[in-house]
Design an enzyme around this catalytic site. Structure first.
Site, PDB file in Angstrom:
ATOM      1  N   ASP A 204       0.802  -1.230   0.000  1.00  0.00           N
ATOM      2  CA  ASP A 204       0.000   0.000   0.000  1.00  0.00           C
ATOM      3  C   ASP A 204       0.837   1.284   0.000  1.00  0.00           C
ATOM      4  O   ASP A 204       1.999   1.293   0.404  1.00  0.00           O
ATOM      5  CB  ASP A 204      -0.975   0.016   1.185  1.00  0.00           C
TER       6      ASP A 204
ATOM      7  N   GLU B 207      -0.676  -2.101   5.224  1.00  0.00           N
ATOM      8  CA  GLU B 207       0.265  -2.096   6.354  1.00  0.00           C
ATOM      9  C   GLU B 207       0.176  -0.775   7.110  1.00  0.00           C
ATOM     10  O   GLU B 207       0.343  -0.717   8.323  1.00  0.00           O
ATOM     11  CB  GLU B 207       1.703  -2.313   5.855  1.00  0.00           C
TER      12      GLU B 207
HETATM   13 ZN   LIG Z   1       5.175   3.571   6.516  1.00  0.00          ZN
HETATM   14 ZN   LIG Z   2       6.474   0.933   5.548  1.00  0.00          ZN
END
Ligand SMILES: [Zn+2]
Ligand SMILES: [Zn+2]
Length: 426
Positions: free
Chosen positions: A98, A164
């Site tokens: 991401d 994440e």
């Molecule tokens: Zn980051």
């Molecule tokens: Zn990262």
């Protein structure tokens, strides 16, 4: 005779050195592709839980390699399963995919100009944490390992993880959701490796730490209750602002006087205080919000326990009441010490001993930690700073930049670590 022995040693030496370098043709071929993929992904960043096109690209690549592919794992995650030529253990390799709501500010030919909606606002989108490099590196590792399937003793699971950086409010996502959806099961994973590019580490260098490597993040909310009174007559009330000051002071002594900082670092920060409306009114209540960062679970337990004891006790000492609520948001990125010892020779062989360096603990958090709560894992840092320069820009900022000459070391290291790990008998 002496010469013969010397020649023999030289020969054996060359053979030992050659171990692990027999994939050099594959690495030479893959480097250009990895850089190309990285730049394409960089130019087309997608926010957490919205990584639709990135996932399509990954799935198409894994399919083209004949790897079994699962899509839609934890929303937009992609998992590839490569069965090696020989039976053995199961190893997972993880890359996060991401990007962030940051507007890119540089002159790169592959700079992102993408915008997207984030929390009701139109924002620029940028791979400002380098997850584009992680994705491209793991696509490269998948290609090299699948082309050398006969050398793979066991199974490799390629985990391309969304979100994440955190799922949007109200949504689940990231490593935790992948685990919930069974990513470490069927086949059951024995160990997991992952890496993070770092803008401040020179390309060609890897840094690692055994044990607590990145911190567990916890969020706390303290509610202080006093008694409202006129600002001129504090003796008629109980001042929640004064109690808040004493609490903040007390919390810092848990770090400075009670935490063994020679073991690991620990942090308590109060980031927000809300109380009062007017200069001449002592308010009734106060709210304090903050974060706790720890790298060791025993220290985390002690700090949490002491905060829970201290907060109501301090309030009581000044005639008020206070409650504290602590919630964990990320676990400790904990590198299994045995696994680190086992894999270090491989890293040193691939990168050169002088380029494999010790990393200090990082008080930032990483959701790779959730995988490590389930199985032994090793998470390390890969250099992305242009060699010979000293200038780098921090992650999550518009000027963040990564030199892709360092990516091939990531491909080589993860590939060789996979082959060696699966070859180990225990
Ligand atoms: Zn980051
Ligand atoms: Zn990262």
């Amino acid at each position: 005779m002496k010469n013969l022995i010397c020649t023999l040693f030289l020969l054996i030496g060359t053979m030992v050195l050659a171990q692990g370098t027999d994939l050099s043709d594959d690495y030479n071929r893959i480097e250009e592709k990895v850089i190309r993929w990285r730049r394409e992904i960089h130019q087309n960043p997608e926010l957490s839980n919205r990584e639709f096109k990135t996932a399509e690209k990954i799935a198409a690549h894994l399919n083209s390699l004949g790897i079994a592919v699962q899509t839609g794992v934890a929303h937009t995650g992609v998992v590839g399963i490569l069965k090696g030529g020989q039976p053995g253990k199961v190893l997972a390799l993880r890359a996060d995919i991401d990007a962030l709501p940051v507007t890119e500010r540089n002159d790169l030919a592959f700079k992102s100009t993408v915008t997207s909606e984030f929390l009701g606002e139109q924002v620029g989108v940028m791979h400002a944490c380098g997850h584009d490099t992680h994705t491209a590196i793991l696509m490269g590792v998948a290609e090299v390992l699948s082309k050398n399937k006969d050398k793979v003793k066991g199974t490799v699971k390629f985990i391309f993880q969304p979100a994440e950086e955190g799922a949007p409010p109200g949504e689940e996502g990231g490593a935790l959701l992948m685990i919930k959806e069974g990513v470490l099961k069927n086949p059951d994973v024995d160990a997991i490796f992952g890496l993070h590019i770092k803008s401040e580490i020179p390309a060609g260098v890897i840094r690692y730490k055994s044990g607590g490597t990145m911190a567990a993040a916890q969020r706390f909310v303290i509610n202080v209750k006093g008694k409202q009174s006129h600002g001129s007559q504090p003796w008629l009330g109980v001042d929640p602002i004064l109690i808040s000051a004493k609490i903040i002071d007390g919390l810092q002594t848990i770090i400075s006087r009670e935490s063994d900082l020679t073991n690991e670092a620990a942090v308590i920060s109060v980031g927000k205080i809300k109380s009062g409306v007017r200069f001449n009114i002592i308010p009734e209540s106060a709210e304090l919000i903050g974060t706790i960062r720890t790298l060791d679970y025993d220290m985390q337990k002690m700090i949490n326990r002491r905060m829970e004891e201290m907060v109501p006790a301090i309030a009581k000492a000044y005639g008020g009441d206070a409650t504290i609520d602590i919630k964990s948001s990320t676990a400790i990125t904990y590198n299994d010490p045995d696994l680190v010892v086992k894999m270090l020779p491989t890293m040193q062989r691939v990168g050169g001993k002088e380029n494999i360096q010790i990393q200090k603990a990082i008080t930032g958090a990483e959701d790779f930690s959730y995988f490590q709560e389930e199985i032994p894992g090793f998470f390390f840092f890969l250099g992305g700073m242009t060699p010979g320069t000293t200038e780098s820009f921090p992650h999550h900022t518009p000027d963040f930049i990564i030199d892709d000459s360092g990516l091939i070391l990531g491909v080589k290291t993860l590939t060789e670590m996979s082959l060696d790990y699966l070859n180990m008998t225990n």
